[in-house]
Scaffold this motif. Sequence first.
Motif: not given
Length: 386
Positions: A224-227, A275-281, A287-292
């Motif tokens: 999974l790719q995260m940023s 993709a599961n486009v979601m984010f958390t703070q 923000l933690i952003l992801g993912d593939s």
Amino acid sequence: MNNPTNSKNPADVVVIGAGIVGLAHAALAVGRGLTVTVIERDDRAVGASIRNFGHCCITAQSGELYDLAQSSRGHWLYFAERAGFWASEAGALVVARNDVELQVLRELAGRREAGQVTVLRAEETTAQLRTAQGTPDPAILGGAMLRDDLRVDPRTTVGKLAAWLQEQGVDFLWRTSAVGFDDGAVHTNRGTVYGRRTIVCVGHDVDYLFPSVSKEHIVERCTLQMSRAAQPAGLTLGPAVLTATSMLRYDAFTEMPSAIELSRTVDSGLQAIGANVMFTQHPDGSLILGDSHTYQHTAAPFLSENTTDLINAEIGALLGMPLEITERWQGIYASSPNGPLLVKEVQPGVTAVSVTSGVGMTVSFGLAERTLNSLFESVHSHRGSS
Ligand SMILES: Cc1cc2nc3c(=O)[nH]c(=O)nc-3n(C[C@H](O)[C@H](O)[C@H](O)COP(=O)(O)OP(=O)(O)OC[C@H]3O[C@@H](n4cnc5c(N)ncnc54)[C@H](O)[C@@H]3O)c2cc1C
């Protein structure tokens, strides 16, 4: 310790792996009055358990996973209080940008107990996504609040839980790799460790230790790719934020009658990267952003800029502002087309426990409780707070 040996005083339980699944087993075992040794090959956990969103995605599970997730919830809150790690009962916000997405959320709300899934109007949804710099996507039609979901900080949780368990008397052998097993003995690269039962919680690396069991269960690695993005000015998010791509991935949504329409309405570029486009703070505001999702036996190490751009642009569009990316990483978890859990007595006295889908944070404690009930039926268990 160079040559661990506890031959005169074997532990009741030896756990291999100090990720969340191993620590959940250790925590519930020590809560039952059992003596526990944890063996971890690194000097701290750096696997899936620290690379994720920290989202205990309880409401969107179904069937067995839903039961395990609900049973984990109380334990998460119980151990957060005792071990002093951050946990928030902020729920999750699912954003709907067309009628199909909104209908799926309405259908889910109709199937759950009152208050567990609350359908929101457009204004109620966008109010949670407001920043000082942008206006949330005007296409937002509404959303839903998933009440029972929890959030923890993935970067610090397992470290704090391990430190607290050490204080409770759990023996940790760090920088120690398990390499082989006999009934009552774990062979490591530093010597032999003795215990009545061994529970092997090594996540996606289960195939290194038990290749034939892993082959039978078809264990693969999901990458999974995260940023991470700097805090958008003015954004203070309680819940995790999910989108329509998330509705394609969790059974509670896919089981809804209208979900069949989602694959037609969700962006095909996002579907192509799984993709599961979601984010958390994060507690610090970032923000933690992801993912593939990509599935392979051996994980390719390369991150695709295109994948990262697609996900981050989608989240930027939702918030109505560009995001400043500060970190990128790859996460890996065990996956299987055969089922979400691999729990098997692989040889006498040795049980392998791997979560073979992306829900290990969500189900960890419930799964550990179930394993321990099956191995130590007569021993009393502490109960979590719910
Ligand atoms: C990017 C990403 C996002 C995710 N998002 C979510 C989410 O939102 N919600 C959710 O519920 N789940 C999520 N997951 C899944 C979840 O993170 C995993 O299912 C869970 O962390 C697995 O925990 P684990 O303890 O089994 O594995 P790990 O955390 O990988 O721990 C396994 C440990 O075993 C150790 N080990 C391996 N082999 C040996 C050996 N031979 N000897 C000693 N030690 C060994 C490793 O060093 C490691 O520390 C996500 C995963 C990723 C990667």
